[in-house]
Design a protein around this motif. Sequence first.
Motif, PDB file in Angstrom:
ATOM      1  N   ALA A   1      17.989  18.883  42.430  1.00 59.80           N
ATOM      2  CA  ALA A   1      18.187  19.455  41.101  1.00 59.80           C
ATOM      3  C   ALA A   1      17.290  18.815  40.046  1.00 59.80           C
ATOM      4  O   ALA A   1      17.075  19.404  38.977  1.00 59.80           O
ATOM      5  CB  ALA A   1      19.650  19.327  40.686  1.00 59.80           C
ATOM      6  N   LEU A   2      16.738  17.622  40.320  1.00 59.81           N
ATOM      7  CA  LEU A   2      15.821  17.000  39.370  1.00 59.81           C
ATOM      8  C   LEU A   2      14.570  17.842  39.159  1.00 59.81           C
ATOM      9  O   LEU A   2      13.834  17.633  38.191  1.00 59.81           O
ATOM     10  CB  LEU A   2      15.419  15.605  39.854  1.00 59.81           C
ATOM     11  CG  LEU A   2      16.510  14.528  39.863  1.00 59.81           C
ATOM     12  CD1 LEU A   2      15.938  13.213  40.364  1.00 59.81           C
ATOM     13  CD2 LEU A   2      17.127  14.349  38.496  1.00 59.81           C
ATOM     14  N   ALA A   3      14.319  18.800  40.063  1.00 59.52           N
ATOM     15  CA  ALA A   3      13.158  19.670  39.911  1.00 59.52           C
ATOM     16  C   ALA A   3      13.234  20.501  38.639  1.00 59.52           C
ATOM     17  O   ALA A   3      12.230  21.064  38.196  1.00 59.52           O
ATOM     18  CB  ALA A   3      13.026  20.590  41.131  1.00 59.52           C
ATOM     19  N   LEU A   4      14.417  20.610  38.040  1.00 57.01           N
ATOM     20  CA  LEU A   4      14.547  21.344  36.780  1.00 57.01           C
ATOM     21  C   LEU A   4      13.849  20.630  35.630  1.00 57.01           C
ATOM     22  O   LEU A   4      13.503  21.259  34.626  1.00 57.01           O
ATOM     23  CB  LEU A   4      16.024  21.534  36.437  1.00 57.01           C
ATOM     24  CG  LEU A   4      16.800  22.557  37.259  1.00 57.01           C
ATOM     25  CD1 LEU A   4      18.287  22.443  36.966  1.00 57.01           C
ATOM     26  CD2 LEU A   4      16.310  23.967  36.968  1.00 57.01           C
ATOM     27  N   ALA A   5      13.667  19.321  35.749  1.00 56.20           N
ATOM     28  CA  ALA A   5      13.050  18.544  34.666  1.00 56.20           C
ATOM     29  C   ALA A   5      11.655  19.076  34.374  1.00 56.20           C
ATOM     30  O   ALA A   5      10.827  19.206  35.271  1.00 56.20           O
ATOM     31  CB  ALA A   5      12.983  17.072  35.047  1.00 56.20           C
ATOM     32  N   GLY A   6      11.407  19.368  33.126  1.00 51.74           N
ATOM     33  CA  GLY A   6      10.103  19.870  32.742  1.00 51.74           C
ATOM     34  C   GLY A   6       9.943  21.362  32.900  1.00 51.74           C
ATOM     35  O   GLY A   6       8.927  21.921  32.497  1.00 51.74           O
ATOM     36  N   ARG A   7      10.922  22.029  33.494  1.00 48.80           N
ATOM     37  CA  ARG A   7      10.841  23.491  33.646  1.00 48.80           C
ATOM     38  C   ARG A   7      11.688  24.215  32.614  1.00 48.80           C
ATOM     39  O   ARG A   7      11.650  25.439  32.528  1.00 48.80           O
ATOM     40  CB  ARG A   7      11.295  23.917  35.051  1.00 48.80           C
ATOM     41  CG  ARG A   7      10.188  23.860  36.094  1.00 48.80           C
ATOM     42  CD  ARG A   7      10.006  22.471  36.670  1.00 48.80           C
ATOM     43  NE  ARG A   7       8.904  22.403  37.607  1.00 48.80           N
ATOM     44  CZ  ARG A   7       8.677  21.363  38.395  1.00 48.80           C
ATOM     45  NH1 ARG A   7       9.471  20.314  38.357  1.00 48.80           N
ATOM     46  NH2 ARG A   7       7.643  21.357  39.214  1.00 48.80           N
ATOM     47  N   VAL A   8      12.478  23.472  31.849  1.00 50.18           N
ATOM     48  CA  VAL A   8      13.315  24.040  30.799  1.00 50.18           C
ATOM     49  C   VAL A   8      13.049  23.243  29.524  1.00 50.18           C
ATOM     50  O   VAL A   8      13.205  22.017  29.513  1.00 50.18           O
ATOM     51  CB  VAL A   8      14.809  23.960  31.167  1.00 50.18           C
ATOM     52  CG1 VAL A   8      15.674  24.405  29.995  1.00 50.18           C
ATOM     53  CG2 VAL A   8      15.102  24.806  32.396  1.00 50.18           C
ATOM     54  N   PRO A   9      12.638  23.894  28.443  1.00 53.12           N
ATOM     55  CA  PRO A   9      12.402  23.157  27.199  1.00 53.12           C
ATOM     56  C   PRO A   9      13.638  22.373  26.764  1.00 53.12           C
ATOM     57  O   PRO A   9      14.754  22.890  26.763  1.00 53.12           O
ATOM     58  CB  PRO A   9      12.080  24.274  26.195  1.00 53.12           C
ATOM     59  CG  PRO A   9      11.526  25.386  27.033  1.00 53.12           C
ATOM     60  CD  PRO A   9      12.291  25.322  28.320  1.00 53.12           C
ATOM     61  N   GLY A  10      13.430  21.112  26.436  1.00 55.23           N
ATOM     62  CA  GLY A  10      14.518  20.272  25.973  1.00 55.23           C
ATOM     63  C   GLY A  10      15.303  19.589  27.060  1.00 55.23           C
ATOM     64  O   GLY A  10      16.200  18.785  26.757  1.00 55.23           O
ATOM     65  N   LEU A  11      14.997  19.860  28.336  1.00 53.48           N
ATOM     66  CA  LEU A  11      15.724  19.254  29.448  1.00 53.48           C
ATOM     67  C   LEU A  11      14.842  18.222  30.148  1.00 53.48           C
ATOM     68  O   LEU A  11      13.684  18.493  30.469  1.00 53.48           O
ATOM     69  CB  LEU A  11      16.160  20.310  30.453  1.00 53.48           C
ATOM     70  CG  LEU A  11      16.795  19.796  31.761  1.00 53.48           C
ATOM     71  CD1 LEU A  11      18.122  19.116  31.475  1.00 53.48           C
ATOM     72  CD2 LEU A  11      16.973  20.926  32.766  1.00 53.48           C
ATOM     73  N   TYR A  12      15.407  17.036  30.401  1.00 57.83           N
ATOM     74  CA  TYR A  12      14.711  15.981  31.129  1.00 57.83           C
ATOM     75  C   TYR A  12      15.672  15.414  32.160  1.00 57.83           C
ATOM     76  O   TYR A  12      16.902  15.444  31.972  1.00 57.83           O
ATOM     77  CB  TYR A  12      14.251  14.882  30.167  1.00 57.83           C
ATOM     78  CG  TYR A  12      13.456  13.783  30.817  1.00 57.83           C
ATOM     79  CD1 TYR A  12      12.166  14.025  31.283  1.00 57.83           C
ATOM     80  CD2 TYR A  12      13.986  12.510  30.974  1.00 57.83           C
ATOM     81  CE1 TYR A  12      11.425  13.018  31.884  1.00 57.83           C
ATOM     82  CE2 TYR A  12      13.251  11.496  31.562  1.00 57.83           C
ATOM     83  CZ  TYR A  12      11.975  11.754  32.021  1.00 57.83           C
ATOM     84  OH  TYR A  12      11.255  10.760  32.622  1.00 57.83           O
TER      85      TYR A  12
END
Length: 772
Positions: free
Chosen positions: A85-96
């Motif tokens: 799920a860490l793959a979401l980092a950088g793919r959604v504005p405001g999410l790290y």
Amino acid sequence: MRRSSKSILLAALAAGVALSAMPAAAQAGAATTAADPVADGTDAGLGEVVVTAERRSENIQRVPVSVAVVSGDDLRTFQSGGEDALALAGRVPGLYAETTTGRIFPRFYIRGLGNIDFYLGASQPVSIIQDDVVLEHVVLKSNPVYDVANVEVLRGPQGSLFGRNTTAGIIKFDTIRPGQTWTSRFNASYGTYNTATFDAGVGGPIVQDKIAVRLSGLYQHRDDWIDNTYTGFSADGTRGGRDTLGGFDERDARLQVLFTPTETLSVNVSGHVRDYEGTSTVFHRGALLRGQNNVNLEPRDRIALDEADNNPQAYRTYGGSVNAAWDFGAATLTSITAYETTSGYSRGDTDGGAAANFGNVGFGESMGRIRDLDQWTQELRLASNGDNAFKWQLGGFYFDSRDVTEFYQRGYFLSPGQTGRNPNNWVRLRNVNTSWAVFGQASYRIADRLTLTAGARYTEDDKDTRLVKPVLNAAGTSDEFRRLNPNAPTQVKLSGKEPSWDLSALYEIDPTASIYARVARGFRGPTIQGRSAVFNTPFTTADSETIMSYEAGVKTQPTSKLRLNATAFTYRVNDIQLNANDVNGNGTLFNADHANAYGVEAELDWKPIRNITFSLGGSAIHTEIKDKRVYAQVCAFNGVPTCTVLDPTVRGGLFAQIDGNPLPNAPRWQVDAAVRYDIPLSDRGNFFVASDLNMQGYTNLVLYKTREFFANDNLELGLKAGFTTTDGRYEIAAFARNITNEKNLKGVIENYNAAVFNEPRIVGISLSGRFD
């Protein structure tokens, strides 16, 4: 070439490739009537995005909340290289997102708010919800996501309708549910380091319109790929060798059974199991030279570790839920009952290197173990039906989590006869967290243009941590905790009782554009840090924090081919909970007076013709801790600072004033982009090429400012090219994740100047299919 220059060059190159494809795509569309939506009557638009951000299915353009959506297919593309799920980092504005405890402990940040604490009992201001079940414990938050329909990221406080402790926001995973027609899908990939992923689901009716099922599964594997180059003596028997760290095995399954005995009653019963083994995070000691931020000198695939048996970790998790909905006509009553349990351990060489290579000083290893964890949740919600001007919902929520957690230090692991061996150098804690809440929300649409929404929630959050077994001396005759801390309590209880609420207004300018404004108050309950007992140090605590958030945004879709949503926000967190380190490198909780932030986030989707799709997202944020009285322990070893501290310091340079500093792991800006170009080859299929990138601006990794502990201009690129059938059912492709093999700094261990790196480049092939 400086790293920042290289990053900008690579980003410009990727953007240039994407833009250069546009004329070719337009020509391809003009050359064939099949690509012309007017000629063949097909819809070449973006389509409607439906979200459940307010516990109802609604068009994303009509929801007065800043919400981003990642489709299941996109998430599977990001995870094709073995990521979680860490793959979401950088793919959604405001999410790290990041981790310093391997795949079992992800830490998420929304709009700069998160928690850098690596304690197994740490609370986080970002709530994870899978299939309407809140996952509170950090290990449960790592439950793999597979056979996913979509992911919603709700930014800002969401206390009125969802879960608990949502001062920062929510990441909501919705899996594919059973249906009344048989469908199946799979995604398989294989790449570098024997990285293999298989994500699949199949389901349909057993008794038409009465009973339906869906069986889903995930398998992920990677070989060990990091060499342990240490060949000397080890006090705990650790041995080096080729390819001894970095691998993992993930095996997961879920079964859902949907009962629909009548047209007004549905009951979805779900059960899942997880079996995971792998390597905990590898820390590279001394990778950050004093006064420098360059990590390129440290190899990612080699390290010398003299202890901790090459950092093993393993967890097994089981859970289930019953989601029942009874439609009364005017309203629907929903009950969600869920149970989760897990057990396992994670062990690591916490100094990140062989002490013999650093003057025979700095030995360190530890292990955290959950003997047992049981989480029960119950939600009841009554909500109005239909698309009337007035909508409402109200309900109650109960949460009960109990665990037995143990922490082991170096003396426990040493071989017989070794100096410092102490088989009693471990502690056992019992943690109890109960919470209940009542909530409600109402919205009213005025003249079909203006919708006003108000929500409220009252929560009580109680926590209790008790030291069951303290550290004893090697003979087992002395309670070291009590001897060193005669007046310190061995049991701590905290309670927080707070209201949460939100008010919003959405005005529809015309069918293509809306503006909205929202103000919200959120709450995160008190926190207890119990791991410090393994160092014979008293517990530390932090009182409840509250947030006031303000945001305004615009949601536009001027044509079916273009969608642009943007939001500006500001917030203030009072009594913000922070985590620093003590002299042992152990997390210490405290409250600062407050933190301020302001920023923007925007997302653009554009499909100029049916063969090409662009997406672009970005965010920028300024965060600031405000409390002149608060000082944080800095990087230090044997009482001497190991890094270059830029803040004012006291007590011999060992404590830094953090007033005015940014929140840790809050990137100043982030950019993500993706493009896909389909080239029709025949009436049987299309060739396609797709690329994605994410970039991250200056990010401070600790509470104080240094010349070493920050990331800047982090960049990752992905590429995929292959063939799809005309009907889109089958796809075969080649892919590369982190194609330029960027070595990005993702975390640090301060007193050892140790670095944590991102995933390496993975190149491979993938195959996917679906059957209806």
